[in-house]
Enzyme design. Structure first.
Site, PDB file in Angstrom:
ATOM      1  N   GLY A   1       0.815  -1.211   0.000  1.00 28.44           N
ATOM      2  CA  GLY A   1       0.000   0.000   0.000  1.00 28.44           C
ATOM      3  C   GLY A   1       0.850   1.263   0.000  1.00 28.44           C
ATOM      4  O   GLY A   1       1.952   1.285   0.535  1.00 28.44           O
TER       5      GLY A   1
ATOM      6  N   LEU B   1      -8.333   8.140   3.190  1.00 26.54           N
ATOM      7  CA  LEU B   1      -8.160   9.539   3.582  1.00 26.54           C
ATOM      8  C   LEU B   1      -6.940   9.728   4.470  1.00 26.54           C
ATOM      9  O   LEU B   1      -6.358  10.816   4.511  1.00 26.54           O
ATOM     10  CB  LEU B   1      -9.410  10.038   4.319  1.00 26.54           C
TER      11      LEU B   1
ATOM     12  N   GLY C   1      -5.678  -1.334  10.326  1.00 25.79           N
ATOM     13  CA  GLY C   1      -5.141  -2.213  11.358  1.00 25.79           C
ATOM     14  C   GLY C   1      -5.642  -3.626  11.175  1.00 25.79           C
ATOM     15  O   GLY C   1      -6.683  -3.986  11.731  1.00 25.79           O
TER      16      GLY C   1
ATOM     17  N   ASP D   1      -0.050   0.647   9.495  1.00 25.30           N
ATOM     18  CA  ASP D   1      -0.372  -0.066  10.731  1.00 25.30           C
ATOM     19  C   ASP D   1       0.775  -0.064  11.732  1.00 25.30           C
ATOM     20  O   ASP D   1       0.585  -0.471  12.882  1.00 25.30           O
ATOM     21  CB  ASP D   1      -0.731  -1.533  10.423  1.00 25.30           C
TER      22      ASP D   1
ATOM     23  N   GLU E   1      -9.800  -2.129  11.536  1.00 23.98           N
ATOM     24  CA  GLU E   1     -10.496  -2.922  10.527  1.00 23.98           C
ATOM     25  C   GLU E   1     -10.413  -4.424  10.793  1.00 23.98           C
ATOM     26  O   GLU E   1     -11.259  -5.196  10.353  1.00 23.98           O
ATOM     27  CB  GLU E   1      -9.933  -2.619   9.136  1.00 23.98           C
TER      28      GLU E   1
ATOM     29  N   ARG F   1      -4.130   7.888   4.198  1.00 20.69           N
ATOM     30  CA  ARG F   1      -2.892   7.496   3.537  1.00 20.69           C
ATOM     31  C   ARG F   1      -2.618   8.308   2.268  1.00 20.69           C
ATOM     32  O   ARG F   1      -1.581   8.127   1.638  1.00 20.69           O
ATOM     33  CB  ARG F   1      -2.903   5.998   3.218  1.00 20.69           C
TER      34      ARG F   1
ATOM     35  N   THR G   1       4.482   1.144   6.697  1.00 15.08           N
ATOM     36  CA  THR G   1       3.113   0.642   6.773  1.00 15.08           C
ATOM     37  C   THR G   1       2.292   1.559   7.655  1.00 15.08           C
ATOM     38  O   THR G   1       2.779   2.055   8.675  1.00 15.08           O
ATOM     39  CB  THR G   1       3.018  -0.802   7.319  1.00 15.08           C
TER      40      THR G   1
END
Length: 399
Positions: free
Chosen positions: A15, A313, A201, A158, A254, A315, A156
């Protein structure tokens, strides 16, 4: 033709996050000034899969030479100008095989690592610097085992790459989560509702826990602790009564799950090449149940919901200050290792100090929230204690 000390390849996988372009810029500036040539591999590992190792082939869509002019323009922006993908060369589906490899690999899933090694040699890459999460870096570790000189940089949203307290992108994620949650409070307060916000997450709850610790929410639900829906309803009603504007806020990772329904919530059954299905929907489920159960804890009156998934929003857009500074330091730390001819390392931050660890740490363990240390499972919120000697973002990699 100018002679170089060697050639460095750099790629971004997984990502996108703010801070990737500053990292690419830092690596390129330092490498060029140290006398290296720098090649940007486009679309992560996908660029090395698709590349044709023929001097006559047009590979401009798969690799580009990096200059100060190119990276300086992009280095102030978010995302990654090299583009990215979730390509996994060791588990490449037949449909993703490029045309020139289809006669060589007949299986439904193929390991095309021999092609990656051949293409790295074709490009003359002496050191490879992949920037990514544990998926991207796990394949980098595989290449290290094959003899490729690799130095990894962790990124990341997360913040869940093992071996480092900090991953590129996390600060901007936390900053945006706090900012957007506070903006949504005006609507929640105006209508006296519960504000339910789903954040990133998958396995780790850092991106929900830290904003809550900073005052963005009353409660948070994280993947490491399956929650009881009755308990969170009771607590949010309690918070709502104590708030002068008669609303309360919960952040939900999430990957969070309910104790009576331990499966994660997915948008579809389709999985990427690393076996991950796209998460999403736990916020919707919780919002519906909160609305249904609220009369039980609110004197018979239903509480309506403001339900929002922050998703991309947090990232998108430009990096914040930390995600401009840390990538610069990580990039230069990677070059320190290259100049020392040290490979098989992952640059890291630990207790406020820059360092590096063996890259195999990314496959040896999972980095998740230590519930006993940082999470009050009775109150579904962070613990606010024992801050002495903790790093900037409180929760460490504990290596």
């Amino acid at each position: 033709m100018a002679r170089h000390k060697g050639t460095i390849g750099i790629l971004t996988g997984g990502g996108d996050v703010p801070g990737l372009n500053p990292a690419i810029r830092a690596v390129t500036f330092r490498a060029l000034r140290e006398g290296y040539r720098v090649l940007g591999i486009r679309r992560g590992w996908g660029g090395l899969v698709d590349l044709v190792s023929d001097p006559k082939a047009d590979n401009r869509d798969h690799v580009q030479e990096l200059t100060e002019e190119v990276v300086n323009r992009a280095g102030r922006t978010g995302g990654t100008f090299l583009h990215t993908s979730r390509t996994r060369p060791s588990h490449l589906p037949k449909a993703n095989l490029p045309e020139h490899l289809r006669t060589s690999y007949a299986g439904e899933i193929s390991d095309v690592t021999p092609e990656i090694l051949k293409n790295l040699e074709f490009l003359g890459i002496d050191f490879l610097i992949p920037i990514g999460g544990d998926d991207t870096l796990s394949y980098a570790q595989r290449l290290h085992g094959e003899g490729v000189k690799v130095v990894g940089i962790p990124k990341t949203m997360d913040n869940d790459v093992p071996g480092t307290d900090y991953c590129i992108g996390f600060s901007t994620c936390v900053t945006r989560t706090i900012e957007l949650t506070h903006k949504l409070r005006t609507t929640a307060g105006s209508h006296e509702r519960f504000l339910v916000i789903e954040v990133f997450g998958r396995y780790a709850g850092f991106s929900a826990l830290l904003p809550t610790m900073a005052g963005a929410a009353d409660r948070c639900l994280i993947p490491e602790h399956p929650f009881d829906i009755e308990q969170i309803t009771d607590l949010l009603c309690y918070d709502r009564r104590r708030n002068p504007s008669n609303y309360s806020v919960v952040l939900i990772s999430e990957g969070a799950t309910m104790a009576h329904h331990p499966q994660m919530s997915f948008e579809s059954d389709e999985a990427d090449q690393y076996g991950h299905r796209k998460l999403g929907g736990i916020g919707d489920k919780v919002a519906a149940l909160l609305k249904e159960l609220s009369p039980k804890y609110n004197q018979g009156r239903r509480v309506n919901i403001v339900n929002q998934r922050l998703g991309y929003l947090v990232r998108c857009g430009d990096p914040d200050a930390l995600d401009s500074i840390v990538p610069m330091a990580f990039g230069n730390l990677a070059l320190d290792l290259v100049l020392g001819n040290v490979s098989g390392r992952l640059v890291c931050l630990h207790n406020g100090c820059y360092d590096s660890v063996p890259i195999d740490v990314v496959t040896g363990t999972k980095k998740v929230v230590d519930v006993d240390k940082y999470y009050n499972s009775q109150r579904l919120r962070p613990k606010y204690e024992s801050f002495a000697r903790q790093p900037l973002f409180i929760m460490t990699s504990d290596r």
